[in-house]
Design a protein around this motif. Structure first.
Motif, mmCIF file in Angstrom:
data_model
loop_
_atom_site.group_PDB
_atom_site.id
_atom_site.type_symbol
_atom_site.label_atom_id
_atom_site.label_comp_id
_atom_site.label_asym_id
_atom_site.label_seq_id
_atom_site.Cartn_x
_atom_site.Cartn_y
_atom_site.Cartn_z
ATOM 1 N N GLY A 33 1.148 -1.509 -0.051
ATOM 2 C CA GLY A 33 0.202 0.210 -0.351
ATOM 3 C C GLY A 33 0.841 1.038 -0.021
ATOM 4 O O GLY A 33 1.352 1.266 -0.974
ATOM 5 N N SER A 34 0.692 2.216 0.725
ATOM 6 C CA SER A 34 1.385 3.358 1.020
ATOM 7 C C SER A 34 2.447 3.200 1.715
ATOM 8 O O SER A 34 3.015 4.564 2.466
ATOM 9 N N GLN A 35 2.732 1.720 2.318
ATOM 10 C CA GLN A 35 3.779 1.841 3.530
ATOM 11 C C GLN A 35 4.854 1.176 2.828
ATOM 12 O O GLN A 35 4.783 0.521 2.122
ATOM 13 N N LEU A 36 6.781 1.461 3.461
ATOM 14 C CA LEU A 36 7.943 0.891 2.510
ATOM 15 C C LEU A 36 8.076 0.199 3.856
ATOM 16 O O LEU A 36 8.503 1.457 4.413
ATOM 17 N N PHE A 37 8.526 -0.610 4.242
ATOM 18 C CA PHE A 37 9.455 -1.195 5.528
ATOM 19 C C PHE A 37 10.533 -1.652 4.780
ATOM 20 O O PHE A 37 10.990 -2.346 4.136
ATOM 21 N N VAL A 38 11.579 -1.244 5.434
ATOM 22 C CA VAL A 38 13.022 -1.119 5.024
ATOM 23 C C VAL A 38 14.005 -1.989 6.014
ATOM 24 O O VAL A 38 13.968 -1.960 6.963
ATOM 25 N N SER A 39 14.479 -3.186 5.914
ATOM 26 C CA SER A 39 14.973 -4.178 6.831
ATOM 27 C C SER A 39 15.967 -3.462 7.023
ATOM 28 O O SER A 39 16.908 -2.478 6.821
ATOM 29 N N GLY A 40 16.440 -3.758 8.235
ATOM 30 C CA GLY A 40 17.531 -3.096 8.889
ATOM 31 C C GLY A 40 18.514 -2.669 8.631
ATOM 32 O O GLY A 40 19.023 -3.790 7.895
ATOM 33 N N GLN A 41 19.338 -1.757 8.379
ATOM 34 C CA GLN A 41 20.500 -1.480 7.726
ATOM 35 C C GLN A 41 21.714 -0.869 8.613
ATOM 36 O O GLN A 41 21.594 -0.205 10.342
ATOM 37 N N ILE A 42 22.662 -2.349 8.869
ATOM 38 C CA ILE A 42 24.358 -1.803 9.526
ATOM 39 C C ILE A 42 24.725 -1.069 9.205
ATOM 40 O O ILE A 42 25.134 -0.383 8.072
ATOM 41 N N SER A 43 25.474 -0.122 10.653
ATOM 42 C CA SER A 43 26.270 0.610 10.370
ATOM 43 C C SER A 43 27.239 0.797 9.742
ATOM 44 O O SER A 43 28.439 -0.784 9.453
ATOM 45 N N ALA A 44 27.661 1.068 8.418
ATOM 46 C CA ALA A 44 28.510 0.479 7.107
ATOM 47 C C ALA A 44 28.936 1.703 7.064
ATOM 48 O O ALA A 44 28.575 2.511 6.285
ATOM 49 N N GLY A 45 30.473 2.217 6.418
ATOM 50 C CA GLY A 45 30.295 3.427 5.566
ATOM 51 C C GLY A 45 31.601 2.761 4.554
ATOM 52 O O GLY A 45 31.968 1.908 4.308
ATOM 53 N N PRO A 46 32.218 4.515 4.220
ATOM 54 C CA PRO A 46 33.332 3.852 3.246
ATOM 55 C C PRO A 46 34.275 3.226 3.491
ATOM 56 O O PRO A 46 34.706 1.829 2.180
ATOM 57 N N GLU A 47 34.491 3.420 4.593
ATOM 58 C CA GLU A 47 35.767 1.750 5.284
ATOM 59 C C GLU A 47 35.309 0.600 5.210
ATOM 60 O O GLU A 47 36.234 -0.604 6.026
ATOM 61 N N GLY A 48 34.203 0.535 5.421
ATOM 62 C CA GLY A 48 33.487 -0.977 5.374
ATOM 63 C C GLY A 48 32.411 -0.573 7.083
ATOM 64 O O GLY A 48 32.593 0.243 7.460
ATOM 65 N N MET A 49 32.461 -1.578 7.456
ATOM 66 C CA MET A 49 31.921 -2.105 8.230
ATOM 67 C C MET A 49 32.452 -1.531 9.961
ATOM 68 O O MET A 49 33.841 -1.681 10.155
#
Length: 153
Positions: A33-49
């Motif tokens: 419907g009008s909702q988007l559920f985004v799975s958990g995103q882990i902390s990761a930057g340009p250098e990796g996790m």
């Protein structure tokens, strides 16, 4: 023509990462419907996790940076499915998990790294309901994991 959210990202000097691929048997998002559920995103930057445990080898400021990277990935996932971030009507809810020691109690300040990003990017539509909880460990030893629910057009 560039949308207003893409313009806002450029004004803030923010470049979104590519939407991370799932690391296990799940999908990165579900639209219903009008909702988007985004799975958990882990902390990761340009250098990796970004790994660590708040209250042991990371402080609140470092945790907030890790949470901000989670937020960037959440927005990247939304862009991947929607194509146009202007379709985000509201950030409805964030649920943040903080890898922390038993006596660490500043989970809200850590997850603010993501919450503040949502308001910077989406303005008033970025204000959201939220949970910020402690976890004894997180996948791959990361410091923070955050999931989101967006209202979309």
């Amino acid at each position: 023509m560039t949308g207003k959210i893409e313009t806002r990202l450029a004004e803030l000097g923010i470049t979104l990462p590519d939407a991370p691929a799932p690391a296990a048997n799940y999908v990165p998002f579900v639209q219903t419907g009008s909702q988007l559920f985004v799975s958990g995103q882990i902390s990761a930057g340009p250098e990796g996790m970004i790994k660590g445990r708040l209250g042991a080898d990371m402080d609140v400021a470092e945790g907030a940076i890790a949470a901000r990277f989670c937020g960037l990935s959440l927005i990247a996932q939304a862009r991947a499915v929607l194509g146009d971030l202007d379709r985000v009507k509201r950030v409805v809810k964030l649920t943040g998990f903080v890898n922390s020691t038993a006596d660490f109690t500043d989970q809200p300040e850590v997850v603010n790294g993501c919450s503040n990003l949502m308001v910077e990017v989406f303005g008033e539509a970025g204000r959201h309901a939220r949970s910020a909880v402690s976890a004894v460990s997180l996948p791959r030893g990361v410091a923070v994991e955050i999931e989101a629910i967006f209202e979309i057009e």
